[in-house]
Write a protein that holds these residues in place. Structure first.
Motif, PDB file in Angstrom:
ATOM      1  N   LYS A  56      63.716  91.017  79.886  1.00 58.09           N
ATOM      2  CA  LYS A  56      63.642  90.948  81.345  1.00 58.09           C
ATOM      3  C   LYS A  56      63.109  89.599  81.850  1.00 58.09           C
ATOM      4  CE  LYS A  56      61.962  94.716  83.468  1.00 58.09           C
ATOM      5  NZ  LYS A  56      61.121  95.937  83.581  1.00 58.09           N
ATOM      6  N   GLU A  57      62.611  88.798  80.926  1.00 58.87           N
ATOM      7  CA  GLU A  57      62.120  87.475  81.350  1.00 58.87           C
ATOM      8  C   GLU A  57      63.260  86.483  81.575  1.00 58.87           C
ATOM      9  OE1 GLU A  57      59.293  86.098  78.480  1.00 58.87           O
ATOM     10  OE2 GLU A  57      57.879  87.744  78.895  1.00 58.87           O
ATOM     11  N   HIS A  58      64.485  86.838  81.128  1.00 56.12           N
ATOM     12  CA  HIS A  58      65.526  85.799  81.116  1.00 56.12           C
ATOM     13  C   HIS A  58      65.941  85.264  82.499  1.00 56.12           C
ATOM     14  CE1 HIS A  58      68.517  89.081  81.703  1.00 56.12           C
ATOM     15  NE2 HIS A  58      69.285  88.115  82.185  1.00 56.12           N
ATOM     16  N   PRO A  59      65.919  86.091  83.585  1.00 58.05           N
ATOM     17  CA  PRO A  59      66.275  85.478  84.881  1.00 58.05           C
ATOM     18  C   PRO A  59      65.247  84.428  85.312  1.00 58.05           C
ATOM     19  CG  PRO A  59      66.382  87.886  84.992  1.00 58.05           C
ATOM     20  CD  PRO A  59      65.695  87.538  83.712  1.00 58.05           C
ATOM     21  N   ASP A  60      63.978  84.717  85.007  1.00 57.47           N
ATOM     22  CA  ASP A  60      62.911  83.798  85.372  1.00 57.47           C
ATOM     23  C   ASP A  60      63.004  82.501  84.567  1.00 57.47           C
ATOM     24  OD1 ASP A  60      60.842  83.326  86.973  1.00 57.47           O
ATOM     25  OD2 ASP A  60      59.305  84.276  85.711  1.00 57.47           O
ATOM     26  N   ILE A  61      63.250  82.672  83.259  1.00 55.42           N
ATOM     27  CA  ILE A  61      63.380  81.474  82.402  1.00 55.42           C
ATOM     28  C   ILE A  61      64.585  80.645  82.861  1.00 55.42           C
ATOM     29  CG2 ILE A  61      63.797  80.663  80.042  1.00 55.42           C
ATOM     30  CD1 ILE A  61      62.463  83.301  79.054  1.00 55.42           C
ATOM     31  N   GLY A  62      65.696  81.341  83.153  1.00 57.01           N
ATOM     32  CA  GLY A  62      66.916  80.642  83.604  1.00 57.01           C
ATOM     33  C   GLY A  62      66.652  79.866  84.884  1.00 57.01           C
ATOM     34  N   ALA A  63      65.974  80.515  85.852  1.00 58.73           N
ATOM     35  CA  ALA A  63      65.675  79.841  87.118  1.00 58.73           C
ATOM     36  C   ALA A  63      64.797  78.626  86.858  1.00 58.73           C
ATOM     37  CB  ALA A  63      64.984  80.813  88.063  1.00 58.73           C
ATOM     38  N   ASP A  64      63.880  78.781  85.907  1.00 58.22           N
ATOM     39  CA  ASP A  64      62.974  77.686  85.586  1.00 58.22           C
ATOM     40  C   ASP A  64      63.739  76.480  85.026  1.00 58.22           C
ATOM     41  OD1 ASP A  64      60.309  76.916  85.632  1.00 58.22           O
ATOM     42  OD2 ASP A  64      60.223  77.028  83.427  1.00 58.22           O
ATOM     43  N   ILE A  65      64.682  76.766  84.124  1.00 58.40           N
ATOM     44  CA  ILE A  65      65.487  75.676  83.531  1.00 58.40           C
ATOM     45  C   ILE A  65      66.261  74.941  84.636  1.00 58.40           C
ATOM     46  CG2 ILE A  65      67.500  75.181  82.061  1.00 58.40           C
ATOM     47  CD1 ILE A  65      66.571  77.572  80.293  1.00 58.40           C
ATOM     48  N   ILE A  66      66.911  75.722  85.510  1.00 59.50           N
ATOM     49  CA  ILE A  66      67.733  75.113  86.562  1.00 59.50           C
ATOM     50  C   ILE A  66      66.853  74.341  87.555  1.00 59.50           C
ATOM     51  CG2 ILE A  66      69.338  75.589  88.471  1.00 59.50           C
ATOM     52  CD1 ILE A  66      70.537  76.173  85.745  1.00 59.50           C
ATOM     53  N   SER A  67      65.685  74.910  87.862  1.00 59.26           N
ATOM     54  CA  SER A  67      64.841  74.261  88.875  1.00 59.26           C
ATOM     55  C   SER A  67      64.297  72.927  88.371  1.00 59.26           C
ATOM     56  CB  SER A  67      63.694  75.178  89.286  1.00 59.26           C
ATOM     57  OG  SER A  67      62.703  75.174  88.282  1.00 59.26           O
ATOM     58  N   LYS A  68      64.091  72.821  87.059  1.00 63.51           N
ATOM     59  CA  LYS A  68      63.567  71.571  86.504  1.00 63.51           C
ATOM     60  C   LYS A  68      64.527  70.412  86.740  1.00 63.51           C
ATOM     61  CE  LYS A  68      60.083  72.746  83.157  1.00 63.51           C
ATOM     62  NZ  LYS A  68      59.997  74.199  83.340  1.00 63.51           N
ATOM     63  N   LEU A  69      65.828  70.720  86.837  1.00 55.04           N
ATOM     64  CA  LEU A  69      66.810  69.654  87.067  1.00 55.04           C
ATOM     65  C   LEU A  69      66.808  69.202  88.526  1.00 55.04           C
ATOM     66  CD1 LEU A  69      69.574  71.283  84.905  1.00 55.04           C
ATOM     67  CD2 LEU A  69      68.214  69.270  84.312  1.00 55.04           C
ATOM     68  N   GLY A  70      66.271  70.078  89.388  1.00 51.93           N
ATOM     69  CA  GLY A  70      66.094  69.680  90.784  1.00 51.93           C
ATOM     70  C   GLY A  70      67.375  69.505  91.577  1.00 51.93           C
ATOM     71  N   LEU A  71      68.501  69.924  91.045  1.00 48.69           N
ATOM     72  CA  LEU A  71      69.770  69.678  91.722  1.00 48.69           C
ATOM     73  C   LEU A  71      70.368  70.935  92.343  1.00 48.69           C
ATOM     74  CD1 LEU A  71      71.400  67.427  88.979  1.00 48.69           C
ATOM     75  CD2 LEU A  71      70.453  66.675  91.142  1.00 48.69           C
ATOM     76  N   TRP A  72      69.944  72.098  91.842  1.00 49.83           N
ATOM     77  CA  TRP A  72      70.642  73.316  92.251  1.00 49.83           C
ATOM     78  C   TRP A  72      69.674  74.393  92.735  1.00 49.83           C
ATOM     79  CZ3 TRP A  72      72.208  71.241  87.275  1.00 49.83           C
ATOM     80  CH2 TRP A  72      73.459  70.578  87.332  1.00 49.83           C
ATOM     81  N   ASP A  73      68.964  74.107  93.796  1.00 53.76           N
ATOM     82  CA  ASP A  73      67.954  75.050  94.275  1.00 53.76           C
ATOM     83  C   ASP A  73      68.570  76.382  94.690  1.00 53.76           C
ATOM     84  OD1 ASP A  73      66.086  73.221  93.743  1.00 53.76           O
ATOM     85  OD2 ASP A  73      65.707  72.619  95.820  1.00 53.76           O
ATOM     86  N   ARG A  74      69.702  76.319  95.400  1.00 50.89           N
ATOM     87  CA  ARG A  74      70.313  77.565  95.880  1.00 50.89           C
ATOM     88  C   ARG A  74      70.834  78.391  94.699  1.00 50.89           C
ATOM     89  NH1 ARG A  74      74.001  74.287  99.939  1.00 50.89           N
ATOM     90  NH2 ARG A  74      73.954  73.079  98.001  1.00 50.89           N
ATOM     91  N   GLU A  75      71.443  77.701  93.732  1.00 52.04           N
ATOM     92  CA  GLU A  75      71.970  78.381  92.555  1.00 52.04           C
ATOM     93  C   GLU A  75      70.827  79.003  91.737  1.00 52.04           C
ATOM     94  OE1 GLU A  75      72.791  75.491  93.697  1.00 52.04           O
ATOM     95  OE2 GLU A  75      74.968  75.223  93.679  1.00 52.04           O
TER      96      GLU A  75
END
Ligand SMILES: [Fe+2]
Length: 509
Positions: A402-421
């Motif tokens: 159940k942690e995977h959505p949070d981890i996924g959001a964390d990975i994407i947010s680190k790139l700083g390009l896809w906040d909405r995604e």
């Protein structure tokens, strides 16, 4: 007060008169020049800057009237006073014709002569002042004009700055298309502005932005049976066929298809590297007639939009590269598990179909495609022995998954390009009734695209083989989804899903 004395020339063939007058005026502080005839008088005038000339009429060599005439030709502003012992009507007329300002009757009274001199000099002064005044007024007028031009120029620079600023704050292609429309409405005072993307190959126009103005549809439909958008497209294609570039039509000709509604219209291409990429068109339904300045502004707007689009294309290239890298991770994850192969690709496809059915914008479609493809990227952070476990999971293991959505959001947010995604990925396991994870969001608080993604994800999970169970029948899956409408799933999304599923269900849907 002037310091140098006033220079007076007295011309007379009677030496006695000259002597008396010279003595009188010198005593009064004048600088006096004398000449016995017209010829010598002209010689004096050549040398000295005389301010008033008194002359006898009857003289040898050159008489007073001839002298006056010559003076008028040489220096028209020099006042000439004639003195005559025998005034006649003919003489009087002649003196005036020759530009003589006054005449005195001999024998001349010296005081009267001085009064005349003072009056003439005063008049001359006034005349010169008047001339200066006129010049001054002309200057004032010019200044006023310059001021108006300056204000115009300042307004122009401000407008251009506003346009540039607007584009520097825009970071998506759709944002730019909408900005072109907004600027057309704000800066050109257009009633309706369209932005179309144009394809050279098949001469197609795709409308990507326009403003709401509420007037055109009913009016044009009543008159022509089609809305302004269709008329605009036809008109733009007509113009592209012609040589006009950009094109301004201020008063549509009678019998033009849109002349009853449209008072003035303008079509300006947006070119990227000399290729027409899009078309901005502006319409006026009121008194406003577009002019060359409006064309200038609209061309400036499309130029700035073109470079903004080029910049974004550069970024999008970087985006694409990064996306490909992330997607490669997801694919690598999925191929290790025979049962999840192509899961993300299918989820993205189903989510796309549901979103289209729900009337999502192009921008939302882009976001959901991205989020659908990468929704499970967070599984990178889950241990293999849990992720690849063939049987049922323990509660503890399930908590890890159940942690995977949070981890996924964390990975994407680190790139700083896809906040909405990132937001959509984070919430793809929320449930409509608020019992989902990671945040337990409920109903409309869950982002719409996450609610869509949730249905697509669940459908594919149930309709595919899993290590611990065989895939379910499609009909069965659809039934389960319908049954969970309002609890696990958003009823609106379920409705759209059922529409899609009932219509053109592909084999793998
Ligand atoms: Fe997931």
């Amino acid at each position: 007060m002037r310091k140098d004395p006033i220079k007076v020339l007295i011309v007379d063939d009677e030496e006695g008169i000259l002597d008396v007058a010279e003595g009188y005026f010198q005593k009064k502080g004048y600088q006096v020049y004398t000449a016995p005839n017209g010829v010598e008088a002209l010689e004096v005038l050549e040398r000295v800057n005389i301010e008033c000339l008194f002359t006898d009429i009857n003289m040898p060599m050159m008489d007073g009237l001839e002298l006056a005439e010559k003076v008028r030709q040489i220096e028209s502003t020099l006042p000439v006073v004639v003195m005559t012992g025998f005034p006649s009507l003919e003489n009087s007329i002649q003196t005036l014709k020759n530009g003589v300002v006054d005449y005195l009757i001999k024998p001349v009274n010296l005081e009267q002569m001085e009064l005349t001199l003072k009056r003439i000099l005063r008049e001359r002064e006034l005349f010169v002042e008047n001339l200066i005044l006129k010049e001054e007024m002309g200057r004032q007028e010019r200044l006023k004009q310059l001021n108006v031009e300056l204000l115009d120029r300042i307004e122009e620079v401000n407008t251009l700055n506003r346009i540039m600023e607007d584009f520097s704050n825009t970071d998506s292609s759709y944002g730019i298309f909408n900005k072109v429309v907004d600027l057309g409405v704000d800066e050109l005072k257009a009633d309706k502005v369209f932005f179309h993307i144009y394809s050279d190959q098949d001469r197609s126009l795709v409308q990507v932005a326009s403003n709401d103005c509420g007037i055109e549809d009913e009016q044009t439909r009543n008159l022509y049976g089609s809305d302004l958008s269709e008329l605009a497209s036809a008109f733009i294609l007509d113009i592209l066929d012609g040589e006009h570039n950009p094109c301004l039509i201020s008063e549509p000709r009678k019998n033009d298809r849109i002349d009853d509604v449209v008072h003035s219209l303008m079509v300006v291409p947006l070119k990227i590297r000399d290729k027409t990429f899009g078309i901005a068109s502006a319409f006026s339904f009121n008194e406003k007639l577009f002019d060359e300045k409006d064309i200038y502004y609209m061309s400036f707007i499309t130029q700035k939009a073109a470079s903004a689009i080029e910049n974004i294309a550069l970024y999008e290239n970087i985006y694409d590269n990064l996306f490909s890298t992330l997607y490669a991770f997801v694919t690598a994850l999925e191929v290790r598990d025979l049962y999840t192969r192509k899961h993300s690709t299918r989820v993205a496809k189903y989510a796309d179909m549901i979103a289209a059915e729900m009337g999502c914008t192009e921008e939302e479609m882009d976001i959901i495609n991205f989020a659908g493809s990468l929704h499970d990227i967070g599984k990178i952070g889950i241990r293999d022995d849990i992720l690849l476990k063939p049987g049922r999971l323990t509660d503890e293991e399930y908590e890890k998954i159940k942690e995977h959505p949070d981890i996924g959001a964390d990975i994407i947010s680190k790139l700083g390009l896809w906040d909405r995604e990132m937001e959509i990925i984070r919430h793809h396991h929320e449930r409509y009734d608020g019992t989902g994870y990671p945040d337990g969001l409920k109903g409309e608080n869950i982002p719409k695209l996450s609610r869509i993604l949730c249905v697509a994800d669940s459908f594919d999970a149930m309709a595919s083989d899993r290590a611990y169970r065989k895939k379910m029948e499609k009909r069965e899956v659809i039934k389960i989804i319908r049954e969970n409408s309002g609890t696990q799933f958003d009823p609106k999304v379920v409705n759209a899903f059922l529409n899609v599923a009932n219509q053109d269900l592909p084999d793998d849907f």
